[in-house]
Write a protein that holds these residues in place. Structure first.
Motif, PDB file in Angstrom:
ATOM      1  N   MET A 152       2.660   2.382 -16.862  1.00 54.10           N
ATOM      2  CA  MET A 152       2.142   3.070 -18.044  1.00 54.10           C
ATOM      3  C   MET A 152       3.302   3.684 -18.835  1.00 54.10           C
ATOM      4  SD  MET A 152      -1.140   2.632 -17.934  1.00 54.10           S
ATOM      5  CE  MET A 152      -1.953   3.810 -18.963  1.00 54.10           C
ATOM      6  N   LEU A 153       3.091   3.808 -20.121  1.00 52.79           N
ATOM      7  CA  LEU A 153       4.061   4.376 -21.048  1.00 52.79           C
ATOM      8  C   LEU A 153       3.701   5.833 -21.299  1.00 52.79           C
ATOM      9  CD1 LEU A 153       6.270   4.045 -23.347  1.00 52.79           C
ATOM     10  CD2 LEU A 153       4.327   3.541 -24.858  1.00 52.79           C
ATOM     11  N   HIS A 154       4.662   6.749 -21.111  1.00 54.01           N
ATOM     12  CA  HIS A 154       4.393   8.149 -21.439  1.00 54.01           C
ATOM     13  C   HIS A 154       4.599   8.328 -22.945  1.00 54.01           C
ATOM     14  CE1 HIS A 154       3.594  12.314 -20.819  1.00 54.01           C
ATOM     15  NE2 HIS A 154       4.636  12.600 -21.572  1.00 54.01           N
ATOM     16  N   PHE A 155       3.573   8.861 -23.619  1.00 52.40           N
ATOM     17  CA  PHE A 155       3.560   8.992 -25.074  1.00 52.40           C
ATOM     18  C   PHE A 155       3.327  10.448 -25.466  1.00 52.40           C
ATOM     19  CE2 PHE A 155       0.451   9.154 -28.692  1.00 52.40           C
ATOM     20  CZ  PHE A 155       1.380   9.001 -29.701  1.00 52.40           C
ATOM     21  N   GLU A 156       4.167  10.945 -26.375  1.00 52.47           N
ATOM     22  CA  GLU A 156       3.973  12.286 -26.928  1.00 52.47           C
ATOM     23  C   GLU A 156       4.011  12.205 -28.447  1.00 52.47           C
ATOM     24  OE1 GLU A 156       6.716  15.108 -25.242  1.00 52.47           O
ATOM     25  OE2 GLU A 156       5.519  15.221 -23.404  1.00 52.47           O
ATOM     26  N   LEU A 157       3.069  12.893 -29.085  1.00 46.50           N
ATOM     27  CA  LEU A 157       3.020  13.026 -30.537  1.00 46.50           C
ATOM     28  C   LEU A 157       3.133  14.513 -30.835  1.00 46.50           C
ATOM     29  CD1 LEU A 157       2.554  12.060 -33.436  1.00 46.50           C
ATOM     30  CD2 LEU A 157       0.088  12.128 -32.970  1.00 46.50           C
ATOM     31  N   VAL A 158       4.162  14.870 -31.608  1.00 46.22           N
ATOM     32  CA  VAL A 158       4.464  16.270 -31.883  1.00 46.22           C
ATOM     33  C   VAL A 158       4.562  16.477 -33.394  1.00 46.22           C
ATOM     34  CG1 VAL A 158       6.112  18.147 -31.444  1.00 46.22           C
ATOM     35  CG2 VAL A 158       5.808  16.350 -29.739  1.00 46.22           C
ATOM     36  N   THR A 159       3.977  17.573 -33.879  1.00 45.16           N
ATOM     37  CA  THR A 159       4.147  17.987 -35.275  1.00 45.16           C
ATOM     38  C   THR A 159       4.850  19.344 -35.254  1.00 45.16           C
ATOM     39  OG1 THR A 159       2.060  19.210 -35.416  1.00 45.16           O
ATOM     40  CG2 THR A 159       1.978  16.845 -35.944  1.00 45.16           C
ATOM     41  N   PRO A 160       5.302  19.840 -36.415  1.00 47.71           N
ATOM     42  CA  PRO A 160       5.930  21.167 -36.416  1.00 47.71           C
ATOM     43  C   PRO A 160       5.009  22.269 -35.896  1.00 47.71           C
ATOM     44  CG  PRO A 160       6.432  20.019 -38.455  1.00 47.71           C
ATOM     45  CD  PRO A 160       5.416  19.187 -37.718  1.00 47.71           C
ATOM     46  N   GLU A 161       3.701  22.058 -36.000  1.00 44.69           N
ATOM     47  CA  GLU A 161       2.749  23.085 -35.568  1.00 44.69           C
ATOM     48  C   GLU A 161       2.435  23.057 -34.080  1.00 44.69           C
ATOM     49  OE1 GLU A 161       1.747  20.870 -38.195  1.00 44.69           O
ATOM     50  OE2 GLU A 161       2.674  22.229 -39.627  1.00 44.69           O
ATOM     51  N   LYS A 162       2.381  21.834 -33.477  1.00 43.47           N
ATOM     52  CA  LYS A 162       1.909  21.759 -32.089  1.00 43.47           C
ATOM     53  C   LYS A 162       2.194  20.408 -31.449  1.00 43.47           C
ATOM     54  CE  LYS A 162      -2.688  20.198 -33.435  1.00 43.47           C
ATOM     55  NZ  LYS A 162      -4.111  20.407 -33.358  1.00 43.47           N
ATOM     56  N   LEU A 163       2.004  20.369 -30.141  1.00 46.59           N
ATOM     57  CA  LEU A 163       1.996  19.129 -29.383  1.00 46.59           C
ATOM     58  C   LEU A 163       0.596  18.539 -29.545  1.00 46.59           C
ATOM     59  CD1 LEU A 163       3.200  17.135 -27.299  1.00 46.59           C
ATOM     60  CD2 LEU A 163       2.367  18.680 -25.524  1.00 46.59           C
ATOM     61  N   VAL A 164       0.487  17.396 -30.223  1.00 48.04           N
ATOM     62  CA  VAL A 164      -0.809  16.793 -30.516  1.00 48.04           C
ATOM     63  C   VAL A 164      -1.305  15.967 -29.333  1.00 48.04           C
ATOM     64  CG1 VAL A 164      -2.050  15.233 -32.087  1.00 48.04           C
ATOM     65  CG2 VAL A 164      -0.267  16.757 -32.981  1.00 48.04           C
ATOM     66  N   ARG A 165      -0.420  15.180 -28.730  1.00 49.94           N
ATOM     67  CA  ARG A 165      -0.777  14.326 -27.592  1.00 49.94           C
ATOM     68  C   ARG A 165       0.352  14.294 -26.584  1.00 49.94           C
ATOM     69  NH1 ARG A 165      -4.792  10.321 -28.770  1.00 49.94           N
ATOM     70  NH2 ARG A 165      -6.341  11.497 -29.923  1.00 49.94           N
TER      71      ARG A 165
END
Length: 83
Positions: A1-14
């Motif tokens: 599995m691939l570890h995926f992170e989605l981050v914006t300036p406001e928060k960790l989304v995923r």
């Protein structure tokens, strides 16, 4: 599995393990699977497509600008905005 992170300036989304993510790079969309070669790319406004399992229905998130980095830990997308 691939570890995926989605981050914006406001928060960790995923932050999750997925099968594949398609990223809207500025030079074209690119798919990232586990074991992908290290790469950095700018991200254009577009659709981030997340496949939780092989052959599963994709989930689409809209992102605006930012950067994507693939390294030995997985894929991190730093987006200016995500919805």
């Amino acid at each position: 599995m691939l570890h995926f992170e989605l981050v914006t300036p406001e928060k960790l989304v995923r932050s999750e393990d997925v099968f594949m993510v398609t990223v809207p790079g500025t030079e074209g969309d690119f798919g990232v699977l586990e074991g992908h070669a290290p790469i950095m790319s700018t991200v254009r406004d577009g659709a981030l497509v997340i496949y939780r399992t092989q052959g599963g229905a994709p989930e689409t998130l809209t992102v605006q600008g930012g950067f994507a980095e693939v390294n030995e830990r997985g894929l991190t997308v730093l987006a200016e905005h995500a919805a």
